[in-house]
Scaffold this motif. Sequence first.
Motif, short mmCIF file in Angstrom:
data_model
loop_
_atom_site.label_atom_id
_atom_site.label_comp_id
_atom_site.label_asym_id
_atom_site.label_seq_id
_atom_site.Cartn_x
_atom_site.Cartn_y
_atom_site.Cartn_z
N LYS A 246 0.82 -1.21 0.00
CA LYS A 246 0.00 0.00 0.00
C LYS A 246 0.85 1.27 0.00
O LYS A 246 0.33 2.38 -0.05
CB LYS A 246 -0.91 0.00 1.23
CG LYS A 246 -1.96 -1.11 1.23
CD LYS A 246 -2.87 -0.99 2.45
CE LYS A 246 -3.93 -2.07 2.44
NZ LYS A 246 -4.84 -1.97 3.63
N ALA A 247 2.17 1.08 0.06
CA ALA A 247 3.08 2.23 0.16
C ALA A 247 3.35 2.86 -1.20
O ALA A 247 3.65 2.16 -2.17
CB ALA A 247 4.39 1.79 0.80
N LYS A 248 3.25 4.17 -1.27
CA LYS A 248 3.54 4.90 -2.51
C LYS A 248 5.04 4.89 -2.79
O LYS A 248 5.85 4.90 -1.87
CB LYS A 248 3.06 6.35 -2.39
CG LYS A 248 1.56 6.51 -2.25
CD LYS A 248 1.19 7.98 -2.11
CE LYS A 248 -0.32 8.16 -1.96
NZ LYS A 248 -0.70 9.59 -1.80
N LEU A 249 5.37 4.87 -4.07
CA LEU A 249 6.77 4.91 -4.49
C LEU A 249 7.10 6.29 -5.07
O LEU A 249 6.28 6.89 -5.77
CB LEU A 249 7.05 3.84 -5.54
CG LEU A 249 7.37 2.43 -5.03
CD1 LEU A 249 7.40 1.46 -6.20
CD2 LEU A 249 8.70 2.41 -4.29
N TYR A 250 8.31 6.76 -4.76
CA TYR A 250 8.77 8.06 -5.23
C TYR A 250 10.12 7.91 -5.93
O TYR A 250 10.86 6.95 -5.68
CB TYR A 250 8.92 9.03 -4.06
CG TYR A 250 7.65 9.30 -3.31
CD1 TYR A 250 6.84 10.39 -3.64
CD2 TYR A 250 7.24 8.47 -2.26
CE1 TYR A 250 5.67 10.65 -2.94
CE2 TYR A 250 6.07 8.72 -1.56
CZ TYR A 250 5.29 9.81 -1.90
OH TYR A 250 4.13 10.06 -1.21
N ARG A 251 10.43 8.88 -6.80
CA ARG A 251 11.73 8.87 -7.48
C ARG A 251 12.28 10.29 -7.51
O ARG A 251 11.55 11.24 -7.82
CB ARG A 251 11.60 8.32 -8.89
CG ARG A 251 12.93 8.36 -9.68
CD ARG A 251 12.76 7.78 -11.08
NE ARG A 251 12.46 6.36 -11.01
CZ ARG A 251 11.59 5.74 -11.81
NH1 ARG A 251 10.91 6.43 -12.71
NH2 ARG A 251 11.38 4.44 -11.69
N LEU A 252 13.56 10.43 -7.21
CA LEU A 252 14.23 11.73 -7.28
C LEU A 252 14.57 12.04 -8.74
O LEU A 252 15.17 11.21 -9.43
CB LEU A 252 15.52 11.70 -6.45
CG LEU A 252 16.39 12.95 -6.47
CD1 LEU A 252 15.67 14.12 -5.81
CD2 LEU A 252 17.72 12.68 -5.77
N ILE A 253 14.18 13.23 -9.22
CA ILE A 253 14.46 13.58 -10.62
C ILE A 253 15.28 14.87 -10.74
O ILE A 253 15.76 15.20 -11.82
CB ILE A 253 13.16 13.74 -11.44
CG1 ILE A 253 12.27 14.83 -10.84
CG2 ILE A 253 12.43 12.42 -11.55
CD1 ILE A 253 11.06 15.17 -11.71
N LYS A 254 15.45 15.58 -9.64
CA LYS A 254 16.20 16.84 -9.69
C LYS A 254 17.13 16.89 -8.48
O LYS A 254 16.69 16.96 -7.35
CB LYS A 254 15.24 18.03 -9.67
CG LYS A 254 15.91 19.39 -9.80
CD LYS A 254 14.85 20.49 -9.81
CE LYS A 254 15.48 21.87 -9.85
NZ LYS A 254 14.44 22.95 -9.81
N ARG A 255 18.44 16.84 -8.75
CA ARG A 255 19.42 16.78 -7.67
C ARG A 255 20.07 18.14 -7.42
O ARG A 255 20.30 18.91 -8.34
CB ARG A 255 20.54 15.78 -8.01
CG ARG A 255 20.12 14.34 -7.94
CD ARG A 255 21.26 13.41 -8.31
NE ARG A 255 20.92 12.04 -8.02
CZ ARG A 255 21.17 11.44 -6.86
NH1 ARG A 255 21.80 12.09 -5.90
NH2 ARG A 255 20.82 10.18 -6.67
N GLN A 256 20.38 18.38 -6.17
CA GLN A 256 21.23 19.50 -5.78
C GLN A 256 21.78 19.18 -4.40
O GLN A 256 21.20 18.40 -3.65
CB GLN A 256 20.47 20.83 -5.77
CG GLN A 256 19.38 20.94 -4.71
CD GLN A 256 18.69 22.30 -4.75
OE1 GLN A 256 18.35 22.81 -5.82
NE2 GLN A 256 18.47 22.90 -3.59
N LYS A 257 22.92 19.77 -4.08
CA LYS A 257 23.60 19.42 -2.83
C LYS A 257 22.81 19.85 -1.60
O LYS A 257 22.64 19.09 -0.66
CB LYS A 257 25.00 20.04 -2.81
CG LYS A 257 25.84 19.60 -1.62
CD LYS A 257 27.26 20.14 -1.73
CE LYS A 257 28.10 19.67 -0.56
NZ LYS A 257 29.49 20.18 -0.64
#
Length: 209
Positions: A73-84
């Motif tokens: 039931k857990a939503k999945l996320y993805r990082l698409i914009k990186r910065q320090k």
Amino acid sequence: MSGRPITTMLSLKKKGLRGHEAIWEHILNNKSDAFTIRDIDQHTNGKTDSVRDYLKRLVKAGYVVELDEKVGKAKLYRLIKRQKKAPRLSRDGVESTQGTARSNLWRTIKMIGAFTARDLAISASTKSFPITENYAADYVHFLSKAGYLKKLKGSKAGGNKGRSAKQAVYRLIPSKNTGPKAPMIQRIKSVYDPNLERVVWMKGMEVRK
């Protein structure tokens, strides 16, 4: 036992990371293609609600996307914009400018060597965040009170309405370069250093110089 990995928690504590900074640090270092709130929560010193709230902000700001698939039931996320640096975002996902001027002043103080308030205001200003001489002078005043700055030359009275014809010259005391986060002037006119996580000066406090 909370079940949070001890080595990761100690690493975050050693770096002085907490709150959104700790959450962002783990998102950046996540080795999986996607992650759940639980994946982040168990590696940080924050609460699940705080992780969920910050992820919502990151999604609205376009740093993270919510995927269609789920793990149970857990939503999945993805990082698409990186910065320090961890993005400073409002609940609507709008970039926050609070503290930017102060951060620019602190970074400049550590780089510039000897300076006057006027020098500091000019050097720390950017097109997006201009800094007035009065704002810089106020910040310098309180850092000096807190024992962070050494006065190299005093000011001489004169000029219009008693303003200094020749401004005082300061330099950061090397041992007071406490870290990347800018010391904050609080409403009660005390100085709080987020690198040390404590108040370093308030009225009536004696400071060793």
